[in-house]
Design a protein around this motif. Structure first.
Motif, short mmCIF file in Angstrom:
data_model
loop_
_atom_site.label_atom_id
_atom_site.label_comp_id
_atom_site.label_asym_id
_atom_site.label_seq_id
_atom_site.Cartn_x
_atom_site.Cartn_y
_atom_site.Cartn_z
N TRP A 12 0.85 -1.18 0.00
CA TRP A 12 0.00 0.00 0.00
C TRP A 12 0.89 1.23 0.00
O TRP A 12 1.41 1.64 1.03
CB TRP A 12 -0.95 0.00 1.20
N ALA A 13 1.09 1.79 -1.18
CA ALA A 13 1.95 2.97 -1.33
C ALA A 13 1.19 4.22 -0.92
O ALA A 13 0.05 4.42 -1.30
CB ALA A 13 2.43 3.09 -2.78
N GLU A 14 1.85 5.07 -0.16
CA GLU A 14 1.21 6.26 0.42
C GLU A 14 2.26 7.35 0.67
O GLU A 14 3.46 7.11 0.62
CB GLU A 14 0.54 5.89 1.75
N GLY A 15 1.79 8.55 0.94
CA GLY A 15 2.62 9.61 1.48
C GLY A 15 3.84 10.03 0.68
O GLY A 15 4.93 10.12 1.24
N PRO A 16 3.72 10.31 -0.63
CA PRO A 16 4.91 10.68 -1.40
C PRO A 16 5.39 12.09 -1.07
O PRO A 16 4.60 12.99 -0.85
CB PRO A 16 4.42 10.59 -2.85
N VAL A 17 6.71 12.27 -1.08
CA VAL A 17 7.31 13.60 -0.88
C VAL A 17 8.59 13.65 -1.71
O VAL A 17 9.38 12.72 -1.72
CB VAL A 17 7.60 13.88 0.60
N TYR A 18 8.79 14.77 -2.41
CA TYR A 18 9.90 14.91 -3.34
C TYR A 18 11.01 15.76 -2.75
O TYR A 18 10.76 16.82 -2.17
CB TYR A 18 9.40 15.55 -4.64
N PHE A 19 12.25 15.27 -2.90
CA PHE A 19 13.43 16.00 -2.45
C PHE A 19 14.21 16.47 -3.66
O PHE A 19 14.91 15.68 -4.32
CB PHE A 19 14.29 15.10 -1.56
N ALA A 20 14.09 17.76 -3.96
CA ALA A 20 14.69 18.31 -5.17
C ALA A 20 16.22 18.23 -5.14
O ALA A 20 16.86 18.03 -6.18
CB ALA A 20 14.24 19.76 -5.36
N ALA A 21 16.81 18.38 -3.96
CA ALA A 21 18.27 18.40 -3.85
C ALA A 21 18.88 17.08 -4.32
O ALA A 21 19.98 17.07 -4.88
CB ALA A 21 18.69 18.71 -2.42
N GLY A 22 18.19 15.99 -4.09
CA GLY A 22 18.71 14.69 -4.49
C GLY A 22 17.98 14.06 -5.65
O GLY A 22 18.32 12.94 -6.06
N ARG A 23 16.96 14.76 -6.15
CA ARG A 23 16.13 14.23 -7.24
C ARG A 23 15.58 12.84 -6.92
O ARG A 23 15.66 11.91 -7.72
CB ARG A 23 16.90 14.21 -8.57
N TYR A 24 15.01 12.71 -5.75
CA TYR A 24 14.39 11.44 -5.39
C TYR A 24 13.06 11.69 -4.68
O TYR A 24 12.80 12.76 -4.14
CB TYR A 24 15.31 10.58 -4.54
N LEU A 25 12.24 10.65 -4.71
CA LEU A 25 10.93 10.67 -4.07
C LEU A 25 10.93 9.63 -2.96
O LEU A 25 11.35 8.49 -3.17
CB LEU A 25 9.84 10.33 -5.09
N LEU A 26 10.48 10.02 -1.79
CA LEU A 26 10.24 9.06 -0.71
C LEU A 26 8.74 8.82 -0.60
O LEU A 26 7.94 9.75 -0.81
CB LEU A 26 10.76 9.60 0.62
N PHE A 27 8.36 7.59 -0.28
CA PHE A 27 6.95 7.29 -0.05
C PHE A 27 6.83 6.09 0.88
O PHE A 27 7.74 5.26 0.97
CB PHE A 27 6.20 7.05 -1.37
N SER A 28 5.71 6.02 1.58
CA SER A 28 5.49 4.95 2.54
C SER A 28 4.90 3.71 1.88
O SER A 28 4.12 3.81 0.93
CB SER A 28 4.52 5.43 3.64
N ASP A 29 5.29 2.55 2.37
CA ASP A 29 4.64 1.28 2.05
C ASP A 29 4.14 0.75 3.38
O ASP A 29 4.83 0.02 4.08
CB ASP A 29 5.64 0.33 1.38
N ILE A 30 2.93 1.18 3.74
CA ILE A 30 2.48 1.09 5.14
C ILE A 30 2.49 -0.33 5.72
O ILE A 30 3.13 -0.58 6.73
CB ILE A 30 1.09 1.74 5.31
N PRO A 31 1.79 -1.32 5.10
CA PRO A 31 1.77 -2.64 5.72
C PRO A 31 3.15 -3.32 5.78
O PRO A 31 3.41 -4.13 6.67
CB PRO A 31 0.81 -3.44 4.82
N ASN A 32 4.02 -2.98 4.83
CA ASN A 32 5.38 -3.53 4.84
C ASN A 32 6.31 -2.79 5.79
O ASN A 32 7.49 -3.14 5.89
CB ASN A 32 5.96 -3.51 3.43
#
Length: 292
Positions: A12-32
């Protein structure tokens, strides 16, 4: 501008947030019980943090630090630039929070977050427990004192949260429909007074087509409102875009239930979409507001 599935294999992918300084996206995989990292330069996907205390919503503050809402931790945390974790809020009036869901940071550094009870309802996305707070509140954490105060207390289940680019409006998803068919499924909008730390003049911004709900919400630079749609009619699964006055502009159809979304990319014109088991992305003709 086709929709791309850029990563898959999540529960269950959730909560994306983008970090421009590193050009990456973090997001939650809640049940995992993990936070994932999608690298924009080569498409590499890796585990950023595990366990993540069943993290849900994430955002970034004005100093580039990760703000995370944790279900099993029943708290809001900040990941410092050296990697250490600071607890921002885990109690109110001496009692544990329910399960913080989503957060936004205003220009003064205040953290506003929602606290429904989804993360303590079972063992799939958190730790089952009895709620200690009488209501499902929306809170504000003072940037100077760290005091946690209730700013809104009349939601059935407050969920996704964001602010308008000029910081004069606060948008919050109401997903109370999950608790009963007579409860609402819509987005509410408030007049926001950042300096006073208060909101007023609550209105329904947009109704969702029941039994679907909207879980996540973001704004672009022109104040248009982009929100997720899912858990109902599969034909409605995806993203909706509204004018600042609440008129429906259009839809992006996704083949899975969409929980949340965030703008990213070097020009902030790439919309990242968390759709259940997968991460999707689409280039848009607009730019996301610089404020997460």
């Amino acid at each position: 501008m086709a929709v791309e599935r850029v990563a898959t294999g999540f529960r269950w992918a959730e909560g994306p947030v983008y970090f421009a300084a590193g050009r990456y996206l973090l997001f939650s995989d809640i049940p995992n019980n993990r936070i994932m990292r999608f690298s924009e330069d080569d498409g590499h996907v890796s585990v950023y943090r595990q366990p993540s205390m069943n993290s849900n919503g994430n955002t970034i503050d004005r100093e580039g630090r990760l703000i995370t809402c944790e279900h099993s931790g029943r708290r809001v945390t900040r990941t410092e630039l050296d990697g250490s974790i600071t607890i921002i809020a885990d109690k109110f009036n001496g009692k544990r929070l329910n399960s913080p869901n989503d957060a936004v940071v205003t220009a003064d550094g205040a953290i506003w977050f929602t606290d429904p009870a989804y993360g303590i309802g079972g063992f799939y996305e958190g730790i089952k427990a009895d709620p200690e707070q009488e209501k499902k509140n929306v809170y504000r954490v003072d940037p100077k004192t760290g005091d946690v105060k209730v700013v809104i207390d009349d939601f059935v289940e407050p969920n996704g949260i964001t602010i308008s680019p000029d910081e004069k409006k606060l948008y919050i998803c109401e997903t109370g429909f999950t608790d009963g068919p007579d409860n609402p499924s819509h987005i509410r909008v408030f007049d926001l007074d950042v300096a006073a730390g208060k909101v007023s003049n609550s209105k329904v911004f947009a109704e969702m087509p029941k039994p679907s709900i909207t879980d996540g919400v973001r704004c672009d630079t022109e104040g248009r409102v982009w929100c997720s749609v899912g858990w109902g009619d599969p034909n409605e699964d995806g993203v909706r875009c509204y004018t600042p006055s609440g008129g429906l502009l259009g839809k992006i159809h996704i083949p899975e239930t969409v929980a949340n979304l965030s703008f990213g990319g070097q020009q902030r014109n790439r919309l990242y979409i968390c759709g259940s088991t997968s991460l999707y992305a689409v280039y848009t003709g607009v730019q996301g507001a610089l404020k997460p």
